[in-house]
Design an enzyme around this catalytic site. Sequence first.
Site, PDB file in Angstrom:
ATOM      1  N   ARG A 242     -77.735  34.267  92.757  1.00  0.00           N
ATOM      2  CA  ARG A 242     -78.450  34.761  91.618  1.00  0.00           C
ATOM      3  C   ARG A 242     -77.534  35.275  90.509  1.00  0.00           C
ATOM      4  O   ARG A 242     -77.955  35.456  89.371  1.00  0.00           O
ATOM      5  CB  ARG A 242     -79.372  35.888  92.085  1.00  0.00           C
ATOM      6  CG  ARG A 242     -80.613  35.323  92.787  1.00  0.00           C
ATOM      7  CD  ARG A 242     -81.414  36.396  93.425  1.00  0.00           C
ATOM      8  NE  ARG A 242     -80.780  36.682  94.697  1.00  0.00           N
ATOM      9  CZ  ARG A 242     -81.360  37.368  95.675  1.00  0.00           C
ATOM     10  NH1 ARG A 242     -82.538  37.870  95.517  1.00  0.00           N
ATOM     11  NH2 ARG A 242     -80.768  37.561  96.821  1.00  0.00           N
ATOM     12  N   GLY A 243     -76.279  35.547  90.848  1.00  0.00           N
ATOM     13  CA  GLY A 243     -75.378  36.243  89.922  1.00  0.00           C
ATOM     14  C   GLY A 243     -75.218  35.613  88.548  1.00  0.00           C
ATOM     15  O   GLY A 243     -75.004  36.302  87.562  1.00  0.00           O
TER      16      GLY A 243
ATOM     17  N   GLU B 118     -70.676  29.600  87.329  1.00  0.00           N
ATOM     18  CA  GLU B 118     -70.576  30.674  88.331  1.00  0.00           C
ATOM     19  C   GLU B 118     -70.384  32.020  87.634  1.00  0.00           C
ATOM     20  O   GLU B 118     -69.788  32.087  86.548  1.00  0.00           O
ATOM     21  CB  GLU B 118     -69.393  30.321  89.260  1.00  0.00           C
ATOM     22  CG  GLU B 118     -68.977  31.350  90.270  1.00  0.00           C
ATOM     23  CD  GLU B 118     -69.994  31.616  91.388  1.00  0.00           C
ATOM     24  OE1 GLU B 118     -71.160  31.897  91.055  1.00  0.00           O
ATOM     25  OE2 GLU B 118     -69.601  31.576  92.558  1.00  0.00           O
ATOM     26  N   ASP B 119     -70.872  33.105  88.247  1.00  0.00           N
ATOM     27  CA  ASP B 119     -70.693  34.434  87.649  1.00  0.00           C
ATOM     28  C   ASP B 119     -69.254  34.921  87.783  1.00  0.00           C
ATOM     29  O   ASP B 119     -68.628  35.324  86.823  1.00  0.00           O
ATOM     30  CB  ASP B 119     -71.688  35.446  88.258  1.00  0.00           C
ATOM     31  CG  ASP B 119     -71.596  35.555  89.782  1.00  0.00           C
ATOM     32  OD1 ASP B 119     -70.895  34.738  90.411  1.00  0.00           O
ATOM     33  OD2 ASP B 119     -72.246  36.454  90.347  1.00  0.00           O
TER      34      ASP B 119
ATOM     35  N   ASP C 114     -63.967  35.075  93.124  1.00  0.00           N
ATOM     36  CA  ASP C 114     -63.256  36.153  93.805  1.00  0.00           C
ATOM     37  C   ASP C 114     -62.311  35.497  94.818  1.00  0.00           C
ATOM     38  O   ASP C 114     -61.226  35.056  94.440  1.00  0.00           O
ATOM     39  CB  ASP C 114     -64.354  37.032  94.437  1.00  0.00           C
ATOM     40  CG  ASP C 114     -63.846  38.252  95.157  1.00  0.00           C
ATOM     41  OD1 ASP C 114     -62.920  38.891  94.666  1.00  0.00           O
ATOM     42  OD2 ASP C 114     -64.389  38.572  96.233  1.00  0.00           O
TER      43      ASP C 114
ATOM     44  N   LEU D 187     -67.291  28.866  95.462  1.00  0.00           N
ATOM     45  CA  LEU D 187     -67.132  27.758  94.534  1.00  0.00           C
ATOM     46  C   LEU D 187     -66.540  26.530  95.215  1.00  0.00           C
ATOM     47  O   LEU D 187     -66.955  25.402  94.978  1.00  0.00           O
ATOM     48  CB  LEU D 187     -66.219  28.233  93.400  1.00  0.00           C
ATOM     49  CG  LEU D 187     -66.246  27.428  92.142  1.00  0.00           C
ATOM     50  CD1 LEU D 187     -67.663  27.302  91.616  1.00  0.00           C
ATOM     51  CD2 LEU D 187     -65.371  28.101  91.092  1.00  0.00           C
TER      52      LEU D 187
ATOM     53  N   LYS E 196     -61.544  36.994  89.216  1.00  0.00           N
ATOM     54  CA  LYS E 196     -60.822  38.092  89.875  1.00  0.00           C
ATOM     55  C   LYS E 196     -59.657  37.447  90.635  1.00  0.00           C
ATOM     56  O   LYS E 196     -59.668  37.329  91.855  1.00  0.00           O
ATOM     57  CB  LYS E 196     -61.782  38.806  90.828  1.00  0.00           C
ATOM     58  CG  LYS E 196     -61.606  40.307  90.865  1.00  0.00           C
ATOM     59  CD  LYS E 196     -62.329  40.917  92.035  1.00  0.00           C
ATOM     60  CE  LYS E 196     -63.776  41.200  91.793  1.00  0.00           C
ATOM     61  NZ  LYS E 196     -64.413  41.848  92.972  1.00  0.00           N
TER      62      LYS E 196
ATOM     63  N   PHE F 277     -64.648  46.091  92.021  1.00  0.00           N
ATOM     64  CA  PHE F 277     -66.006  45.581  92.178  1.00  0.00           C
ATOM     65  C   PHE F 277     -66.780  45.889  90.902  1.00  0.00           C
ATOM     66  O   PHE F 277     -66.818  47.034  90.459  1.00  0.00           O
ATOM     67  CB  PHE F 277     -66.696  46.207  93.392  1.00  0.00           C
ATOM     68  CG  PHE F 277     -67.933  45.468  93.782  1.00  0.00           C
ATOM     69  CD1 PHE F 277     -67.863  44.313  94.543  1.00  0.00           C
ATOM     70  CD2 PHE F 277     -69.181  45.902  93.346  1.00  0.00           C
ATOM     71  CE1 PHE F 277     -69.011  43.602  94.873  1.00  0.00           C
ATOM     72  CE2 PHE F 277     -70.330  45.201  93.673  1.00  0.00           C
ATOM     73  CZ  PHE F 277     -70.241  44.054  94.438  1.00  0.00           C
TER      74      PHE F 277
ATOM     75  N   ASP G 295     -74.458  42.117  90.934  1.00  0.00           N
ATOM     76  CA  ASP G 295     -75.188  43.201  91.598  1.00  0.00           C
ATOM     77  C   ASP G 295     -74.366  43.993  92.592  1.00  0.00           C
ATOM     78  O   ASP G 295     -73.329  43.551  93.075  1.00  0.00           O
ATOM     79  CB  ASP G 295     -76.373  42.604  92.366  1.00  0.00           C
ATOM     80  CG  ASP G 295     -75.901  41.884  93.634  1.00  0.00           C
ATOM     81  OD1 ASP G 295     -75.029  40.996  93.517  1.00  0.00           O
ATOM     82  OD2 ASP G 295     -76.380  42.221  94.724  1.00  0.00           O
TER      83      ASP G 295
ATOM     84  N   ARG H  36     -78.255  44.231  88.054  1.00  0.00           N
ATOM     85  CA  ARG H  36     -78.101  42.895  87.449  1.00  0.00           C
ATOM     86  C   ARG H  36     -78.541  42.891  85.994  1.00  0.00           C
ATOM     87  O   ARG H  36     -78.107  42.075  85.209  1.00  0.00           O
ATOM     88  CB  ARG H  36     -78.949  41.866  88.207  1.00  0.00           C
ATOM     89  CG  ARG H  36     -78.489  41.570  89.616  1.00  0.00           C
ATOM     90  CD  ARG H  36     -79.227  40.342  90.135  1.00  0.00           C
ATOM     91  NE  ARG H  36     -79.138  40.197  91.578  1.00  0.00           N
ATOM     92  CZ  ARG H  36     -78.153  39.564  92.216  1.00  0.00           C
ATOM     93  NH1 ARG H  36     -77.150  39.059  91.539  1.00  0.00           N
ATOM     94  NH2 ARG H  36     -78.167  39.456  93.527  1.00  0.00           N
TER      95      ARG H  36
HETATM   96  P1  IMP Z   1     -66.121  34.358  96.412  1.00  0.00           P
HETATM   97  O1  IMP Z   1     -66.774  33.352  97.308  1.00  0.00           O
HETATM   98  O2  IMP Z   1     -65.321  35.381  97.204  1.00  0.00           O
HETATM   99  O3  IMP Z   1     -65.326  33.763  95.288  1.00  0.00           O
HETATM  100  O4  IMP Z   1     -67.262  35.252  95.810  1.00  0.00           O
HETATM  101  C1  IMP Z   1     -68.126  34.794  94.891  1.00  0.00           C
HETATM  102  C2  IMP Z   1     -69.419  35.561  94.907  1.00  0.00           C
HETATM  103  O5  IMP Z   1     -69.288  36.907  95.380  1.00  0.00           O
HETATM  104  C3  IMP Z   1     -69.864  35.715  93.472  1.00  0.00           C
HETATM  105  O6  IMP Z   1     -70.676  34.622  93.123  1.00  0.00           O
HETATM  106  C4  IMP Z   1     -70.603  37.024  93.479  1.00  0.00           C
HETATM  107  O7  IMP Z   1     -71.951  36.817  93.808  1.00  0.00           O
HETATM  108  C5  IMP Z   1     -69.945  37.840  94.569  1.00  0.00           C
HETATM  109  N1  IMP Z   1     -68.954  38.787  94.005  1.00  0.00           N
HETATM  110  C6  IMP Z   1     -67.615  38.713  94.054  1.00  0.00           C
HETATM  111  N2  IMP Z   1     -67.035  39.762  93.435  1.00  0.00           N
HETATM  112  C7  IMP Z   1     -68.058  40.516  92.962  1.00  0.00           C
HETATM  113  C8  IMP Z   1     -68.108  41.736  92.185  1.00  0.00           C
HETATM  114  O8  IMP Z   1     -67.097  42.342  91.785  1.00  0.00           O
HETATM  115  N3  IMP Z   1     -69.355  42.184  91.892  1.00  0.00           N
HETATM  116  C9  IMP Z   1     -70.513  41.563  92.275  1.00  0.00           C
HETATM  117  N4  IMP Z   1     -70.491  40.417  92.984  1.00  0.00           N
HETATM  118  C10 IMP Z   1     -69.275  39.902  93.329  1.00  0.00           C
END
Ligand code: IMP
Length: 173
Positions: free
Chosen positions: A40-41, A95-96, A99, A104, A127, A148, A155, A161
């Site tokens: 949803r981000g 994508e939001d 991390d 992705l 990030k 974070f 969220d 959000r």
């Molecule tokens: P990844 O798979 O670790 O790259 O994480 C991606 C997903 O984790 C994002 O689409 C977000 O939904 C969530 N996420 C990662 N970091 C944050 C943050 O700082 N705040 C809120 N959601 C986060």
Amino acid sequence: MIIGKPLLSTEEIQKRVRQLAEEITEDYQDRELLAVGILRGAFMFFADLVRHIRVPLKVDFIVASSYVKTETTGEVKIHCDLREDVRGKDVLLVEDIVDTGLTLSLIRKKILEKGPSSLKVCAFLDKRERRVVDVPIDYRGFVIPNEFVVGYGLDYEDQYRNLPYISIFKKSI
Ligand code: IMP
């Protein structure tokens, strides 16, 4: 819970989103785009971005999750897949935040298996320090520190959000 002062203000965000949309518009001249939002981000970023893109465009969504509170589980779950057939299409994944890169990377792999004619990625936040898997980002909004963050679609336990800016989130002791 403490929401600090904005890390990225509404004005900064809107300016950058318009710049990204202009870049995308230039790159996709005379082509039709399938923009895929990762929910949803990404819902707020996605809606702002596509309204400034000036090429013929369809939208679709994938629902994914990997986070519990402020920690990644390392296990990405896809709850709802694409409705559009991506074969032969120019796909832009939106994508939001990237991390660890796991979400992705998995979604990219799943879409590539379906044979799009091209696949690019637009991520609102990067990030970068936390990256575990290398994943290409073609359009990037902002690189942020290892904190974070909430707001603008992002969220903590499904809250915050709706904030129109990005803030660093801290748990109060
Ligand atoms: P990844 O798979 O670790 O790259 O994480 C991606 C997903 O984790 C994002 O689409 C977000 O939904 C969530 N996420 C990662 N970091 C944050 C943050 O700082 N705040 C809120 N959601 C986060």
